[in-house]
Design a protein around this motif. Structure first.
Motif, PDB file in Angstrom:
ATOM      1  N   GLY A  50     -12.715  19.181 -18.701  1.00 41.69           N
ATOM      2  CA  GLY A  50     -12.898  18.089 -17.753  1.00 41.69           C
ATOM      3  C   GLY A  50     -12.577  18.451 -16.324  1.00 41.69           C
ATOM      4  N   GLY A  51     -11.728  19.454 -16.136  1.00 43.13           N
ATOM      5  CA  GLY A  51     -11.429  19.930 -14.805  1.00 43.13           C
ATOM      6  C   GLY A  51     -10.314  19.177 -14.104  1.00 43.13           C
ATOM      7  N   PRO A  52     -10.087  19.511 -12.839  1.00 48.28           N
ATOM      8  CA  PRO A  52      -8.935  19.005 -12.098  1.00 48.28           C
ATOM      9  C   PRO A  52      -8.975  17.504 -11.805  1.00 48.28           C
ATOM     10  N   GLU A  53     -10.136  16.889 -11.888  1.00 49.92           N
ATOM     11  CA  GLU A  53     -10.222  15.453 -11.607  1.00 49.92           C
ATOM     12  C   GLU A  53      -9.392  14.640 -12.607  1.00 49.92           C
ATOM     13  N   ILE A  54      -9.410  15.045 -13.859  1.00 51.19           N
ATOM     14  CA  ILE A  54      -8.633  14.340 -14.885  1.00 51.19           C
ATOM     15  C   ILE A  54      -7.137  14.496 -14.597  1.00 51.19           C
ATOM     16  N   LEU A  55      -6.726  15.713 -14.340  1.00 55.42           N
ATOM     17  CA  LEU A  55      -5.310  15.976 -14.057  1.00 55.42           C
ATOM     18  C   LEU A  55      -4.850  15.209 -12.822  1.00 55.42           C
ATOM     19  N   ALA A  56      -5.694  15.131 -11.799  1.00 50.83           N
ATOM     20  CA  ALA A  56      -5.319  14.407 -10.576  1.00 50.83           C
ATOM     21  C   ALA A  56      -5.067  12.927 -10.878  1.00 50.83           C
ATOM     22  N   GLU A  57      -5.940  12.310 -11.686  1.00 52.16           N
ATOM     23  CA  GLU A  57      -5.725  10.898 -12.032  1.00 52.16           C
ATOM     24  C   GLU A  57      -4.510  10.721 -12.926  1.00 52.16           C
ATOM     25  N   CYS A  58      -4.284  11.659 -13.825  1.00 51.42           N
ATOM     26  CA  CYS A  58      -3.092  11.585 -14.679  1.00 51.42           C
ATOM     27  C   CYS A  58      -1.821  11.705 -13.849  1.00 51.42           C
ATOM     28  N   ARG A  59      -1.828  12.582 -12.869  1.00 49.15           N
ATOM     29  CA  ARG A  59      -0.658  12.713 -11.989  1.00 49.15           C
ATOM     30  C   ARG A  59      -0.412  11.416 -11.217  1.00 49.15           C
ATOM     31  N   ALA A  60      -1.489  10.778 -10.772  1.00 48.97           N
ATOM     32  CA  ALA A  60      -1.343   9.504 -10.056  1.00 48.97           C
ATOM     33  C   ALA A  60      -0.756   8.434 -10.985  1.00 48.97           C
ATOM     34  N   LEU A  61      -1.191   8.402 -12.241  1.00 47.82           N
ATOM     35  CA  LEU A  61      -0.619   7.450 -13.207  1.00 47.82           C
ATOM     36  C   LEU A  61       0.864   7.717 -13.423  1.00 47.82           C
ATOM     37  N   ALA A  66       2.889   9.046 -11.281  1.00 44.87           N
ATOM     38  CA  ALA A  66       3.609   8.714 -10.060  1.00 44.87           C
ATOM     39  C   ALA A  66       3.767   7.212  -9.878  1.00 44.87           C
ATOM     40  N   ASP A  67       2.962   6.439 -10.618  1.00 48.36           N
ATOM     41  CA  ASP A  67       2.966   4.990 -10.424  1.00 48.36           C
ATOM     42  C   ASP A  67       3.387   4.261 -11.706  1.00 48.36           C
ATOM     43  N   ARG A  68       2.447   3.900 -12.542  1.00 46.77           N
ATOM     44  CA  ARG A  68       2.701   3.047 -13.715  1.00 46.77           C
ATOM     45  C   ARG A  68       3.474   3.720 -14.840  1.00 46.77           C
ATOM     46  N   TYR A  69       3.338   5.017 -14.993  1.00 49.88           N
ATOM     47  CA  TYR A  69       3.924   5.704 -16.146  1.00 49.88           C
ATOM     48  C   TYR A  69       4.854   6.832 -15.704  1.00 49.88           C
ATOM     49  N   ALA A  70       5.807   6.501 -14.852  1.00 52.28           N
ATOM     50  CA  ALA A  70       6.743   7.509 -14.342  1.00 52.28           C
ATOM     51  C   ALA A  70       7.496   8.208 -15.471  1.00 52.28           C
ATOM     52  N   GLY A  71       7.799   7.484 -16.535  1.00 47.64           N
ATOM     53  CA  GLY A  71       8.497   8.066 -17.679  1.00 47.64           C
ATOM     54  C   GLY A  71       7.576   8.618 -18.741  1.00 47.64           C
ATOM     55  N   GLY A  72       6.289   8.607 -18.481  1.00 46.07           N
ATOM     56  CA  GLY A  72       5.300   9.067 -19.455  1.00 46.07           C
ATOM     57  C   GLY A  72       4.659   7.893 -20.182  1.00 46.07           C
ATOM     58  N   LEU A  73       3.545   8.143 -20.802  1.00 48.52           N
ATOM     59  CA  LEU A  73       2.837   7.118 -21.575  1.00 48.52           C
ATOM     60  C   LEU A  73       3.494   7.011 -22.952  1.00 48.52           C
ATOM     61  N   PRO A  74       3.972   5.828 -23.321  1.00 43.22           N
ATOM     62  CA  PRO A  74       4.623   5.679 -24.627  1.00 43.22           C
ATOM     63  C   PRO A  74       3.643   5.833 -25.795  1.00 43.22           C
ATOM     64  N   ALA A  75       4.155   6.297 -26.916  1.00 42.75           N
ATOM     65  CA  ALA A  75       3.349   6.417 -28.131  1.00 42.75           C
ATOM     66  C   ALA A  75       2.741   5.067 -28.484  1.00 42.75           C
TER      67      ALA A  75
END
Length: 172
Positions: free
Chosen positions: A40-51, A53-62
């Motif tokens: 998928g390339g860097p675009e996916i990683l960039a959006e994941c990093r933004a998530l 930094a914002d909504r999921y600072a502790g990570g996405l829960p199981a």
């Protein structure tokens, strides 16, 4: 909803959304997660990093799910869900069920009609394939969703065989 099974590479599926068996960091990993991030390339990683930094600072829960762009994949979106690690001593099947249910809710919010799923938690997270297939297929079949096709993309002949056998039993 139609449920289809395909043996192959989930990163090659021409669908509206691909479900990623992600780890809680959302920053890539091994197996399906690594393959989706690499292709998928860097675009996916960039959006994941933004998530993160914002909504999921502790990570996405199981058991939860969130969408990003699909980057260079032949899909429009990636729906990231974190499966539970299998434990004989603790029933975590509700979390695995939630992965599929929440992914379909996210797909509905995106108006996605064709969604490709991996066998969440059945790889490195150790969930027995037969039970993972039963939970996945039963959950998707019972879901109230506007998705018209749930395509299970299974890596390897054994996973495909197990999912086929479980689907036949459910149809039985």
């Amino acid at each position: 909803m139609e449920i289809t099974l395909v043996q192959g590479d989930i990163t090659e599926q021409r669908v509206d959304a691909v479900v990623n068996a992600a780890n809680s960091s959302l920053l890539g990993g091994g197996g399906v997660d690594g393959a989706i991030h690499r292709r998928g390339g860097p675009e996916i990683l960039a959006e994941c990093r933004a998530l993160r930094a914002d909504r999921y600072a502790g990570g996405l829960p199981a058991g939860q799910a969130v969408a990003t762009t699909a980057g260079r994949l032949p899909a429009r979106w990636v729906i990231h869900t974190v499966g539970p690690v299998y434990a004989k001593s603790e029933d975590r099947s509700h979390l695995l069920t939630s992965c599929y249910a929440e992914s379909l809710k996210v797909a509905d919010s995106l108006a996605a009609r064709v969604v490709a799923f991996p066998a969440v938690s059945a790889g490195v997270y150790g969930w027995p394939m037969d039970d993972a297939a039963r939970i996945a297929l039963a959950t998707v079949r019972a879901a109230g969703t506007r998705v018209t096709e749930a395509r299970f993309v299974l890596f390897g002949a054994e996973a495909y065989r197990v999912f086929s056998d479980v689907l036949a039993r459910l149809d039985g």
